[in-house]
Design an enzyme around this catalytic site. Structure first.
Site, short mmCIF file in Angstrom:
data_model
loop_
_atom_site.label_atom_id
_atom_site.label_comp_id
_atom_site.label_asym_id
_atom_site.label_seq_id
_atom_site.Cartn_x
_atom_site.Cartn_y
_atom_site.Cartn_z
N ALA A 1 0.77 -1.24 0.45
CA ALA A 1 -0.02 -0.07 0.15
C ALA A 1 1.02 1.41 0.18
O ALA A 1 1.83 1.41 0.45
CB ALA A 1 -0.94 -0.04 1.43
N GLY B 1 0.14 -5.40 0.91
CA GLY B 1 -1.00 -5.11 -0.37
C GLY B 1 -0.60 -5.76 -1.75
O GLY B 1 -1.45 -6.36 -2.28
N GLU C 1 -0.62 -8.86 -1.27
CA GLU C 1 -2.17 -9.49 -1.49
C GLU C 1 -2.71 -9.48 -2.78
O GLU C 1 -4.00 -10.21 -2.79
CB GLU C 1 -3.18 -8.81 -0.49
CG GLU C 1 -2.46 -9.14 1.11
CD GLU C 1 -2.97 -7.44 2.38
OE1 GLU C 1 -2.98 -7.49 3.19
OE2 GLU C 1 -2.48 -6.69 1.84
N GLU D 1 3.36 -5.78 7.47
CA GLU D 1 3.54 -4.59 7.86
C GLU D 1 2.69 -4.82 9.42
O GLU D 1 2.96 -3.06 9.55
CB GLU D 1 0.92 -4.89 7.98
CG GLU D 1 0.48 -4.86 6.87
CD GLU D 1 0.70 -5.89 5.60
OE1 GLU D 1 1.90 -6.45 6.21
OE2 GLU D 1 0.45 -5.83 4.61
#
Ligand code: 3HC
Ligand code: NAI
Length: 643
Positions: free
Chosen positions: A61, A100, A103, A123
Site C-alpha cells: 500500500a 498489499g 495481497e 505490515e
C-alpha cells in the site's frame, strides 16, 4: 502512474508502472480495477499476466496515504475483484511483493516469482496488520503455521523459501515476462485451482495458539501489532472468510490510526531520508580497497562489515603478536556467524581470505579508504595519522572511529586534511546499523559524500553529526545516565529504574546495561577530562568503580552477580557504598520514571539541534533507535516528545 495492457496471443499482459516501488496508491488501485473490467469483457483474452516495471513488483500500500481517509476502490475490494476475474491472472513477481503487493498477488490465481524475488507481509513493522486479506488468505494458501511466521514477524522470505512454503507456485529465471506468459498458457489446459478464499483452512488447537501468543509477547516487548495480527490469523483459521475479513479490516483501520503506527511510519521515512540529505551534492569517491588500523573490538567488527560488503581489507596492528590477535578477533566473528547459520564455512573462509594483515604501513600504499580504530588516546591516534599521511595516497580517504576525542585535534598536521572524516561505528560494528558521520571544518564535500556512500555499501544508516563531546549518541547517553543517577540520588531504587525502562520497551535499563558493558570506560573518560582540568562532578558510577565494582566482569557493579550467572541481584555492597548519597524521595511510577529519562534525552536532543550538532530531529531518533536500543515503535526520543 500507468497500467498498460498489451497482448501475447490469447494472454494479456498488464504492466504496472508507478515509480519508485509501484506502491498501491488510489490511482493504481483504480487502474487495476479498470484493467480487470476491460479484460473480463474481452472474449479474445484467455489468461492475464500481471507484471511490474522498474525495480520491483508492487511493494505494498502507499504508506503516504495512511494519514488520510481511505478512498475507493479499497484494496480488499480490489483483491476480491481480481480473484473473481473470469480469466486466470498470474502475478509475475520480481524484486519484492510486499504487504498489499503480496495481497494483490494472492488475488491472482497463480504466483510466479523470479529466483531473486522475495515476498512478505511486513505490515507489523509499520504498526499495522495486513489490511487486504493477508491474515485471511495466507493461512488458506500456505497453512496456519507459515502464515503466522510470515505475518507476525513481518520478515519477507526469498523465492526458494516462498516456494517451499507454498506462497508461490513456480520460480523462474531469465525473462520473467516470457516465463510468466508461458506459465499462463500452460494453465489453460489444466483445471484451475480454487480461488484462495474458497480453500479450506485447518486451525491448530488452543494450546498451540497460546504458545504462539506467549512467544510473540516475549519477542514484541510492548509492540501491539504482532499480537493483534495473531488474533486476526486465529479468526481466519476458525471463522468463515467474510467474518475474518471484517475483523482484519477493522483491526487494520484501528491500528493505522494508532500512536505506534505513527511512530513506526516516522522511523520508516526517516530511514529512507537519512542516506540522501539535501546538502549532499558532491560526487562520492569510489571505494574498492580498504584498511583498518587496530584489530581490537571495533577494528575487527569494522573489518568484518567491510568484508561483508565484499571489500578487501588490510588490517594493521602494532606488532606480529597483535596482528595474530586481530586476525583471531576477526575469525571469531566469522566463526560465530557460521555457528548461527548466517555464513557457510566456505563463505567464512572467503571472508578471511580477503584480509591482508600486518604491521607494515607500506601495505596501505594504494588503499582508497583507511579507518582508524586504535586506543582512544589522542597521542596514539595522532601518531597513526602521521604515518598514514606519509604512506597513503594523497587522495586516500582517512577516517577515525573515535568516540569522544575531537577529530580536529586528531587530524592536526595531516597533509590534505580535506580527505579526513569521522566515521563512528557502534559495537558490534558488523551488526549495529548506525554510522555517525562526523565531518571537520576542513572535510571536503566529496569526502562527506563518500562517508554516506560507504554507509550505503555497508547497509548502515548514516547520520551526520557535528563535533562535540560524544557527538549525538554518546552525548545523549551521558545525559540519560546522569538523569538516571539523579533519580537514584532522589530515592528511586536502581532496579525500579531498570524495570521501568524495560517496560518502556528497552531491552535493558540504564544500570543493567552499564553492568554489562563495564562502568570503567565512562569512568576513565571522566577521569581523563578531570586530568585535563575540566570540572566533572563525581558520579555514583565513580564511587562504584573506585571500589572495584566495574560491572559483570568484576562480579558486581550497580548489581551483584552470582558466579556464572548474569542475573542482576540488588547488592548490599552497592547500597552501602551509595548510602550517604541517597535521599528519601517520593515513589515514582514506572511511567513517571520513563518520562523523566526520555524527557532528559529529548532535552539534550533539543540542545544538540540548537547547536547544529544534529541536522534534524529524525536523525536523533535514528541514532537512538539504531545505536542505543530505543524502542522503534516509540519513534525515538524527539518523536515521543512531540517532534
Ligand atoms: N509506500 C510509499 N512509499 C514507499 C513505499 C510504500 N509502501 N515503499 C517504499 N517507498 C518509497 C520510499 O519512501 C522511497 O522514497 P524516496 O525515494 O522518496 O525516499 C522509495 O520508495 C524507495 O524506497 P527504498 O529506498 O526503500 O527502496 P529499495 O529499493 O531500497 O527497497 C523495498 C525497495 C524493498 C520495496 C522497500 O522500499 C520496502 O521495503 N518498502 C516498504 C514495503 C512495505 O512495508 N509494504 C507494506 C506497506 S503496508 C501495506 O501494504 C498494507 C496493506 O496490507 C493494506
Ligand atoms: P580495543 O582496545 O579493543 O582495540 C584497540 C586496538 O588498537 C588494539 O588491538 C591495539 O593493539 C590496537 N592499537 C593500538 N595502538 C595501535 C597502533 N599504533 N597501530 C595499530 N594498532 C594499534 O579498543 P576498541 O574498543 O576497539 O576501540 C577502538 C576505538 O574505537 C576507540 O577510539 C574507541 O573509542 C572507539 N569506539 C569504541 C566503541 C566500543 O564500544 N568499544 C564504540 C565506538 C567507537
Amino acid at each position: 502512474m500507468s497500467v498498460t495492457i498489451d497482448r501475447d496471443g490469447e494472454v494479456a499482459v498488464v504492466t504496472v508502472d508507478n515509480p519508485p516501488v509501484n506502491a498501491l496508491g488510489q490511482a493504481l488501485r483504480q487502474g487495476l480495477w479498470d484493467a480487470v473490467e476491460t479484460l473480463d469483457s474481452d472474449p479474445s483474452v484467455r489468461a492475464v499476466v500481471l507484471i511490474c516495471a522498474g525495480r520491483t513488483f508492487i511493494a505494498g500500500a502507499d504508506v503516504t496515504e495512511f494519514g488520510k481517509p481511505p478512498v475507493p476502490p479499497h484494496l480488499p475490494d480490489l483483491v476480491d475483484r481480481l480473484e473473481q476475474a473470469t480469466k486466470p491472472w498470474v502475478a509475475a513477481i520480481h524484486g519484492s511483493a510486499l504487504g498489499g503487493g503480496f495481497e494483490v498477488a494472492m488475488g491472482c490465481r497463480f504466483r510466479v516469482a523470479l529466483d531473486s524475488a522475495s515476498v512478505g507481509l511486513p505490515e507489523v513493522t509499520l504498526g499495522i496488520v495486513p489490511g487486504a486479506s493477508g491474515t485471511v488468505r495466507t493461512p488458506r494458501l500456505a497453512g496456519v503455521e507459515a502464515a503466522v511466521e510470515l505475518v507476525t514477524t513481518g520478515r519477507p522470505v526469498k523465492a526458494a523459501k516462498a516456494l517451499s512454503m507454498g506462497l508461490v507456485d513456480a520460480i523462474v529465471s531469465g525473462d520473467l515476462r516470457a516465463e510468466a506468459v508461458a506459465f499462463a498458457r500452460k494453465t489453460l489446459v489444466q483445471p484451475l485451482p480454487q480461488p484462495i478464499s474458497a480453500r479450506p483452512v485447518t486451525s491448530p488447537d488452543g494450546a498451540w495458539w497460546d504458545d504462539q501468543r506467549k512467544a510473540i509477547a516475549r519477542r514484541a516487548r510492548g509492540e501491539i501489532a504482532p499480537l493483534r495480527a495473531l488474533d486476526c490469523l486465529r479468526m481466519a483459521a476458525e471463522k468463515p472468510f467474510a467474518e475474518a475479513m471484517a475483523h482484519e479490516r477493522a483491526t487494520f483501520l484501528e491500528l493505522r490510526a494508532s500512536d505506534q503506527a505513527a511512530a513506526l511510519r516516522h522511523i520508516f521515512f526517516a530511514e529512507r531520508a537519512a542516506p540522501k540529505p539535501a546538502h549532499l551534492e558532491a560526487k562520492p569517491r569510489e571505494i574498492h580497497s580498504t584498511a583498518v588500523i587496530g584489530g581490537g573490538t571495533m577494528g575487527a567488527g569494522i573489518a568484518a562489515a567491510l568484508r561483508e560488503a565484499g571489500l578487501p581489507v588490510v588490517l594493521i596492528e602494532r606488532d606480529a603478536e597483535a596482528v595474530e590477535r586481530g586476525l583471531a578477533n576477526l575469525r571469531s566473528i566469522f566463526d560465530g556467524a557460521v555457528k548461527r547459520g548466517k555464513l557457510t564455512e566456505a563463505q567464512a573462509r572467503t571472508r578471511m581470505e580477503g584480509v591482508t594483515a600486518g604491521s607494515d604501513y607500506a601495505l596501505l600504499a594504494d588503499t582508497d579508504l583507511v579507518i582508524e580504530a586504535v586506543f582512544e588516546d589522542l597521542s596514539v591516534k595522532r601518531a597513526v595519522f602521521a604515518r598514514l599521511g606519509q604512506t597513503c595516497r594523497a587522495d586516500a580517504i582517512l577516517a577515525t572511529n573515535t568516540s569522544y576525542l575531537d577529530p580536529r585535534l586528531i587530524a592536526e598536521g595531516l597533509p590534505n586534511p580535506d580527505r579526513f572524516i569521522g566515521l563512528h561505528f557502534f559495537s558490534p560494528a558488523n551488526v549495529m546499523k548506525l554510522l555517525e558521520i562526523v565531518p571537520t571544518p576542513t572535510t571536503a564535500p566529496g569526502t562527506l559524500a563518500t562517508g554516506f556512500a560507504l554507509a550505503r555499501q555497508l547497509g548502515k544508516i548514516p547520520v551526520q553529526a557535528g563535533i562535540c563531546d560524544g557527538f549525538i549518541g554518546n552525548r545523549i547517553l551521558k545525559r540519560y545516565r546522569a538523569e538516571a543517577e539523579t533519580l537514584v540520588r532522589d530515592g528511586t531504587p536502581i532496579a525500579a529504574i531498570d524495570a521501568a525502562m524495560r517496560a518502556y520497551g528497552f531491552a535493558m535499563g540504564p544500570f543493567e546495561a552499564q553492568d554489562l558493558g563495564g562502568l570503567d570506560i565512562a569512568y576513565l573518560q571522566r577521569e581523563g577530562a578531570r586530568a585535563a582540568g575540566q570540572d566533572v562532578p563525581e558520579t555514583l558510577g565513580d564511587i562504584l568503580v573506585r571500589a572495584g565494582r566495574k560491572g559483570q566482569k568484576t562480579g558486581g557493579g550497580w548489581y551483584g552477580y552470582a558466579p556464572g550467572d548474569r542475573t542482576p541481584k540488588p547488592s548490599d555492597t552497592t547500597a552501602g557504598l551509595l548510602a550517604g548519597r541517597i535521599a528519601a524521595g517520593p515513589t515514582l511510577t514506572a511511567e513517571e520514571i520513563a518520562s523523566r529519562l526520555t524527557s532528559a534525552m529529548a532535552a539534550e536532543g533539543k540542545a544538540i539541534l540548537a547547536e547544529g550538532i544534529a541536522l534534524k530531529p529524525s536523525d536523533i531518533d535514528l541514532v537512538e533507535v539504531h545505536g542505543y536500543g530505543y524502542p522503534r515503535w516509540r519513534g525515538g526520543p524527539m518523536f515521543a516528545a512531540g517532534g
